[in-house]
Motif scaffolding. Structure first.
Motif, PDB file in Angstrom:
ATOM      1  N   LEU A 288       0.832  -1.205   0.000  1.00 55.12           N
ATOM      2  CA  LEU A 288       0.000   0.000   0.000  1.00 55.12           C
ATOM      3  C   LEU A 288       0.865   1.253   0.000  1.00 55.12           C
ATOM      4  O   LEU A 288       0.561   2.241  -0.667  1.00 55.12           O
ATOM      5  CB  LEU A 288      -0.945  -0.009   1.206  1.00 55.12           C
ATOM      6  N   GLU A 289       1.973   1.180   0.751  1.00 56.11           N
ATOM      7  CA  GLU A 289       2.915   2.291   0.782  1.00 56.11           C
ATOM      8  C   GLU A 289       3.464   2.574  -0.627  1.00 56.11           C
ATOM      9  O   GLU A 289       3.520   3.719  -1.073  1.00 56.11           O
ATOM     10  CB  GLU A 289       4.100   1.922   1.677  1.00 56.11           C
ATOM     11  N   ALA A 290       3.863   1.480  -1.290  1.00 58.59           N
ATOM     12  CA  ALA A 290       4.448   1.617  -2.631  1.00 58.59           C
ATOM     13  C   ALA A 290       3.426   2.232  -3.593  1.00 58.59           C
ATOM     14  O   ALA A 290       3.755   3.105  -4.397  1.00 58.59           O
ATOM     15  CB  ALA A 290       4.916   0.266  -3.146  1.00 58.59           C
ATOM     16  N   LEU A 291       2.175   1.779  -3.473  1.00 56.65           N
ATOM     17  CA  LEU A 291       1.135   2.321  -4.351  1.00 56.65           C
ATOM     18  C   LEU A 291       0.905   3.793  -4.056  1.00 56.65           C
ATOM     19  O   LEU A 291       0.657   4.591  -4.961  1.00 56.65           O
ATOM     20  CB  LEU A 291      -0.165   1.538  -4.178  1.00 56.65           C
ATOM     21  N   LYS A 292       1.013   4.142  -2.774  1.00 56.40           N
ATOM     22  CA  LYS A 292       0.835   5.526  -2.401  1.00 56.40           C
ATOM     23  C   LYS A 292       1.946   6.390  -2.975  1.00 56.40           C
ATOM     24  O   LYS A 292       1.716   7.500  -3.456  1.00 56.40           O
ATOM     25  CB  LYS A 292       0.801   5.643  -0.867  1.00 56.40           C
ATOM     26  N   SER A 293       3.169   5.848  -2.943  1.00 57.05           N
ATOM     27  CA  SER A 293       4.313   6.633  -3.422  1.00 57.05           C
ATOM     28  C   SER A 293       4.221   6.905  -4.920  1.00 57.05           C
ATOM     29  O   SER A 293       4.834   7.835  -5.422  1.00 57.05           O
ATOM     30  CB  SER A 293       5.623   5.929  -3.090  1.00 57.05           C
ATOM     31  N   VAL A 294       3.468   6.081  -5.658  1.00 61.98           N
ATOM     32  CA  VAL A 294       3.274   6.375  -7.081  1.00 61.98           C
ATOM     33  C   VAL A 294       1.879   6.972  -7.319  1.00 61.98           C
ATOM     34  O   VAL A 294       1.368   6.971  -8.439  1.00 61.98           O
ATOM     35  CB  VAL A 294       3.484   5.136  -7.975  1.00 61.98           C
ATOM     36  N   ARG A 295       1.264   7.439  -6.261  1.00 64.57           N
ATOM     37  CA  ARG A 295      -0.045   8.114  -6.308  1.00 64.57           C
ATOM     38  C   ARG A 295      -1.135   7.243  -6.912  1.00 64.57           C
ATOM     39  O   ARG A 295      -1.892   7.653  -7.760  1.00 64.57           O
ATOM     40  CB  ARG A 295       0.074   9.433  -7.097  1.00 64.57           C
ATOM     41  N   LEU A 296      -1.172   5.977  -6.470  1.00 65.28           N
ATOM     42  CA  LEU A 296      -2.210   5.081  -6.976  1.00 65.28           C
ATOM     43  C   LEU A 296      -3.019   4.478  -5.830  1.00 65.28           C
ATOM     44  O   LEU A 296      -3.574   3.399  -5.977  1.00 65.28           O
ATOM     45  CB  LEU A 296      -1.590   3.973  -7.811  1.00 65.28           C
ATOM     46  N   ASP A 297      -3.051   5.151  -4.674  1.00 67.86           N
ATOM     47  CA  ASP A 297      -3.876   4.622  -3.593  1.00 67.86           C
ATOM     48  C   ASP A 297      -5.332   4.722  -4.015  1.00 67.86           C
ATOM     49  O   ASP A 297      -5.751   5.702  -4.637  1.00 67.86           O
ATOM     50  CB  ASP A 297      -3.619   5.328  -2.266  1.00 67.86           C
ATOM     51  N   GLY A 298      -6.075   3.673  -3.681  1.00 60.29           N
ATOM     52  CA  GLY A 298      -7.472   3.615  -4.113  1.00 60.29           C
ATOM     53  C   GLY A 298      -7.664   2.770  -5.356  1.00 60.29           C
ATOM     54  O   GLY A 298      -8.785   2.469  -5.739  1.00 60.29           O
ATOM     55  N   PHE A 299      -6.572   2.368  -5.986  1.00 63.20           N
ATOM     56  CA  PHE A 299      -6.669   1.556  -7.200  1.00 63.20           C
ATOM     57  C   PHE A 299      -6.371   0.080  -6.945  1.00 63.20           C
ATOM     58  O   PHE A 299      -6.257  -0.696  -7.888  1.00 63.20           O
ATOM     59  CB  PHE A 299      -5.695   2.086  -8.262  1.00 63.20           C
ATOM     60  N   GLU A 300      -6.237  -0.322  -5.643  1.00 64.31           N
ATOM     61  CA  GLU A 300      -5.766  -1.663  -5.298  1.00 64.31           C
ATOM     62  C   GLU A 300      -6.536  -2.778  -5.990  1.00 64.31           C
ATOM     63  O   GLU A 300      -5.968  -3.763  -6.421  1.00 64.31           O
ATOM     64  CB  GLU A 300      -5.850  -1.891  -3.783  1.00 64.31           C
ATOM     65  N   LYS A 301      -7.854  -2.611  -6.074  1.00 60.73           N
ATOM     66  CA  LYS A 301      -8.680  -3.728  -6.536  1.00 60.73           C
ATOM     67  C   LYS A 301      -8.829  -3.788  -8.053  1.00 60.73           C
ATOM     68  O   LYS A 301      -9.370  -4.746  -8.594  1.00 60.73           O
ATOM     69  CB  LYS A 301     -10.066  -3.647  -5.886  1.00 60.73           C
ATOM     70  N   ARG A 302      -8.369  -2.765  -8.750  1.00 65.65           N
ATOM     71  CA  ARG A 302      -8.519  -2.745 -10.212  1.00 65.65           C
ATOM     72  C   ARG A 302      -7.653  -3.809 -10.866  1.00 65.65           C
ATOM     73  O   ARG A 302      -6.628  -4.202 -10.339  1.00 65.65           O
ATOM     74  CB  ARG A 302      -8.096  -1.378 -10.758  1.00 65.65           C
ATOM     75  N   ARG A 303      -8.093  -4.216 -12.052  1.00 62.49           N
ATOM     76  CA  ARG A 303      -7.254  -5.063 -12.894  1.00 62.49           C
ATOM     77  C   ARG A 303      -6.436  -4.170 -13.824  1.00 62.49           C
ATOM     78  O   ARG A 303      -6.893  -3.079 -14.178  1.00 62.49           O
ATOM     79  CB  ARG A 303      -8.134  -5.996 -13.750  1.00 62.49           C
ATOM     80  N   PRO A 304      -5.248  -4.647 -14.253  1.00 60.32           N
ATOM     81  CA  PRO A 304      -4.428  -3.827 -15.158  1.00 60.32           C
ATOM     82  C   PRO A 304      -5.204  -3.341 -16.378  1.00 60.32           C
ATOM     83  O   PRO A 304      -4.992  -2.213 -16.835  1.00 60.32           O
ATOM     84  CB  PRO A 304      -3.315  -4.790 -15.568  1.00 60.32           C
ATOM     85  N   ALA A 305      -6.129  -4.164 -16.890  1.00 57.34           N
ATOM     86  CA  ALA A 305      -6.876  -3.766 -18.090  1.00 57.34           C
ATOM     87  C   ALA A 305      -7.755  -2.550 -17.832  1.00 57.34           C
ATOM     88  O   ALA A 305      -8.174  -1.871 -18.765  1.00 57.34           O
ATOM     89  CB  ALA A 305      -7.723  -4.936 -18.570  1.00 57.34           C
ATOM     90  N   GLN A 306      -8.046  -2.278 -16.548  1.00 55.75           N
ATOM     91  CA  GLN A 306      -8.921  -1.147 -16.223  1.00 55.75           C
ATOM     92  C   GLN A 306      -8.139   0.135 -15.957  1.00 55.75           C
ATOM     93  O   GLN A 306      -8.700   1.099 -15.471  1.00 55.75           O
ATOM     94  CB  GLN A 306      -9.766  -1.484 -14.985  1.00 55.75           C
ATOM     95  N   LEU A 307      -6.832   0.107 -16.243  1.00 51.65           N
ATOM     96  CA  LEU A 307      -6.007   1.282 -15.973  1.00 51.65           C
ATOM     97  C   LEU A 307      -5.564   1.934 -17.281  1.00 51.65           C
ATOM     98  O   LEU A 307      -5.484   1.282 -18.315  1.00 51.65           O
ATOM     99  CB  LEU A 307      -4.757   0.875 -15.181  1.00 51.65           C
ATOM    100  N   SER A 308      -5.214   3.210 -17.201  1.00 50.96           N
ATOM    101  CA  SER A 308      -4.650   3.896 -18.357  1.00 50.96           C
ATOM    102  C   SER A 308      -3.164   3.543 -18.466  1.00 50.96           C
ATOM    103  O   SER A 308      -2.594   2.960 -17.549  1.00 50.96           O
ATOM    104  CB  SER A 308      -4.803   5.398 -18.188  1.00 50.96           C
ATOM    105  N   GLY A 309      -2.560   3.919 -19.582  1.00 54.77           N
ATOM    106  CA  GLY A 309      -1.142   3.608 -19.796  1.00 54.77           C
ATOM    107  C   GLY A 309      -0.247   4.153 -18.693  1.00 54.77           C
ATOM    108  O   GLY A 309       0.623   3.456 -18.181  1.00 54.77           O
ATOM    109  N   GLY A 310      -0.502   5.405 -18.302  1.00 55.06           N
ATOM    110  CA  GLY A 310       0.324   6.019 -17.279  1.00 55.06           C
ATOM    111  C   GLY A 310       0.159   5.336 -15.930  1.00 55.06           C
ATOM    112  O   GLY A 310       1.122   5.172 -15.184  1.00 55.06           O
TER     113      GLY A 310
END
Lengths: 288, 363
Positions: free
Chosen positions: B133-155
């Protein structure tokens, strides 16, 4: 001048082409009409006829078809110990063949898709396809020769021989879908797993297997249904053992009981439907 | 630096062996008869943001893959933190990789992807979760934990790949064209962000790129690759202002070479020299005007053959009277597009300070 005339006043062919261009739906139905007619009549029609026939009976005295509704065939099927044994045996053979093919096919498909050079890859695909060009009977008889007590294998005939022969016959149908599935799997995913510390087995268990599972299911549908319906191989190498296919065949021929044959023939269909429903429940097919 | 002083290709930086994050010695790789990497020596210090820059097919990605362990070298050694890892498998090396296509596991959620490396290393569940969770926060992606990669943008995928690698706290983070798949705007944002993340975590970043601007803006040092070898290693300023070879001069920025007869006539010397476009001043070639060239300057006359207006600046292509062609970049401080477009075909004089011309070795 001729070109401008052709543009301003198209001939009948030009008008037809323009009409089809504007009406995509007409174009689609024209394209699909022949295959759909074939599918409807030859496939669904025959299947429907099979189901209807399964609820008829034959006159025991004259052997004529009696076209009136009865559950009798299915009652015989369910209550008769012989049939239950044969159905379970057929199921066991189909499962065994599918598992053996899976165990042999997966490493083969993996080597083809991920390890072989492009050149070797082409040759391996041809190698896998080659047995499919030979006649089914020739291959079955070749196994009969190998399995006979003085043959190379010398196992004799029976269920084991049947499973071995069927596994050989349907192997390409398992290799090719898995190969195609693994080809689509980006190699960088395997690198990524290794990069994150996973060894071979873990990479297989957590990345390769889940992502190639739909391909495995596709392959297993082939090996499973082909095994369930087979009756020739059993006749050639099966010794005294009987499978569902033999019961169907004998009832069409010797016993002249077409309705009962039809009822027996629905068993593999039902088994396949149950199998597909079970696979679908795992959710593995949603990524197809 | 004195003008005309021949530049050495590599200025060896002496770093104690223990502080080497990566040390390559005589690294070679051939695929059949094709030589992809032809003897590479390279030292990357701990905590450096290091770029391997080069055109496609220059061997930079192969070098990266040999450091990660995906390819085994035909010859030479790879050392990580002083330890020879040449023959070790990827899972035995203290490096993690951000792949060009991100290589996220499509059947796992964002959180499962980030936790993967920790799970493999049997990190207890609570610690695993916290770190992921810390790592996700450091790349400003907190809140995206449950998404699948296909549901994300390229960035976003790019940032998940970064988090998945960084969460393992590797000694070296390898990045293979990390921004290649992003559009320009996002790429510029990520350049800044990557740099900030690197400063924050203090991990050595070693990244591969074919984009010279990316290499110059992000890295502490750059190695320029060409045809399986390194042409020059240095800071972005060294690489840009003092290219060691004609290849580097051309690949990093506009080459602007003065050579042969032109060099003799304009500079009074033999050899090949380079001047960067923004160092050139464009003045009218007016015979009556006082000579604008002072003693510490050089100049050459020519005709403007092309004018390219590019918003904040204008690019002039000038064909020199003595032969050859130079490109001059002028800030549009007081001129408008109307003014500059009229300059095509005009006679001009290019003036530059002597300290901005550099001799280039033949390569």
């Amino acid at each position: 001048m001729t070109t401008s005339a052709a543009l301003s006043r198209p001939g009948p062919r030009g008008r037809l082409a323009a009409f089809l261009h504007r009406h995509a739906r007409v174009r689609l139905s024209l394209l699909l009409s022949a295959p759909l007619a074939w599918l409807g009549l030859a496939y669904l029609g025959a299947l429907a006829a099979l189901f209807v026939t399964a609820f008829w009976s034959t006159d025991t005295f004259t052997g004529d078809l009696v076209r009136s509704f009865t559950w009798a065939n299915f009652q015989d099927l369910v209550t008769g110990d012989v049939y239950r044994t044969i159905a379970l045996r057929s199921l066991g053979v189909a499962v065994a063949v599918t598992l053996i093919d899976l165990i042999v096919a997966f490493p083969m498909a993996f080597a083809m898709a991920k390890l072989a050079s492009p050149r070797a890859q082409r040759w391996l695909v041809i190698l896998v396809l080659t047995p499919l060009w030979a006649s089914y009977l020739v291959k079955a008889y070749a196994w009969r020769v190998m399995l006979s007590s003085d043959g190379v294998l010398g196992w004799g005939y029976g269920l084991t021989a049947t499973i071995a022969t069927l596994s050989y016959l349907w192997l390409p149908y398992m290799i090719l879908p898995i190969y195609a599935g693994l080809e689509r799997l980006p190699s960088s995913l395997l690198d990524a797993a290794g990069d994150l510390g996973a060894r071979g087995w873990r990479t297989f268990r957590t990345v390769v297997w889940p992502l190639s599972f739909p391909a495995v299911v596709a392959g297993s549908i082939f090996t499973f249904s082909l095994s369930l319906g087979d009756y020739i191989t059993v006749k050639i190498v099966g010794g005294k053992s009987q499978l569902i296919g033999n019961v169907v065949y004998d009832n069409i021929g010797a016993a002249n009981n077409l309705p009962f044959a039809a009822a027996v023939a629905t068993v593999p269909v039902v088994i396949m439907l149950v199998y597909l429903a079970a696979v679908r429940r795992t959710g593995a097919l949603e990524n197809l | 630096m004195f003008p005309f002083m021949p530049q050495q290709a590599v200025t060896p930086v002496t770093i104690p062996a223990s502080e080497h994050a990566v040390r390559l010695r005589g690294l070679r790789k051939s695929f059949g008869s094709v030589v992809a990497v032809a003897g590479v020596d390279l030292d990357v210090a701990d905590g450096e943001f290091f770029a391997m820059l080069g055109p496609s097919g220059s061997g930079k990605t192969t070098v990266l893959r040999m450091i990660a362990g995906f390819e085994s070298p035909t010859g030479g050694t790879v050392e990580l933190g002083g330890r020879d890892v040449t023959r070790l498998a990827p899972f035995e090396r203290d490096v993690n990789t951000v792949f060009q296509d991100y290589a996220l596991f499509p059947h796992m959620s964002v959180l499962e992807n980030v936790e993967y490396g920790l799970r493999v290393k049997r990190v207890p569940k609570t610690e695993r979760r916290t770190r992921a969770l810390e790592a996700l926060k450091s790349v400003r992606l907190d809140g995206f934990e449950k998404r699948r990669p296909a549901q994300l943008s390229g960035g976003q995928r790019q940032r998940v790949a970064l988090a998945r690698a960084l969460v393992n706290r590797p000694r070296v983070l390898l990045l293979d064209e990390p921004l290649g798949a992003l559009d320009l705007k996002l790429r510029e944002e990520m350049q800044v962000e990557l740099k900030a993340i690197q400063r924050e975590v203090g991990i050595t970043f070693l990244f591969v790129t074919h984009d010279q601007e990316e290499a110059l803006t992000m890295s502490d040092r750059v190695a320029v690759f060409n045809e399986g070898g390194i042409e020059q290693v240095g800071t972005p300023a060294e690489i840009y202002e003092r290219p060691a070879t004609a290849f580097v001069a051309g690949f990093v920025g506009t080459s602007n070479l003065i050579t042969g007869a032109a060099a003799r006539s304009v500079l009074g010397r033999d050899g090949t020299f380079s001047v960067r476009p923004e160092k050139l001043r464009v003045v009218p070639a007016d015979p009556g005007a006082p000579d604008p060239v002072s003693s510490d300057e050089h100049s050459a006359e020519g005709t403007v053959s092309e004018v390219v207006y590019a918003g904040p600046a204008t690019r002039f292509v000038v064909d020199l009277d003595v032969g050859g062609r130079l490109i001059a970049l002028q800030q549009n401080l007081e001129v408008s597009s109307m003014d500059v477009m009229g300059l095509r075909g005009r006679r001009v004089r290019l003036v530059w300070q002597r300290r901005h011309e550099f001799a280039i070795g033949s390569s």
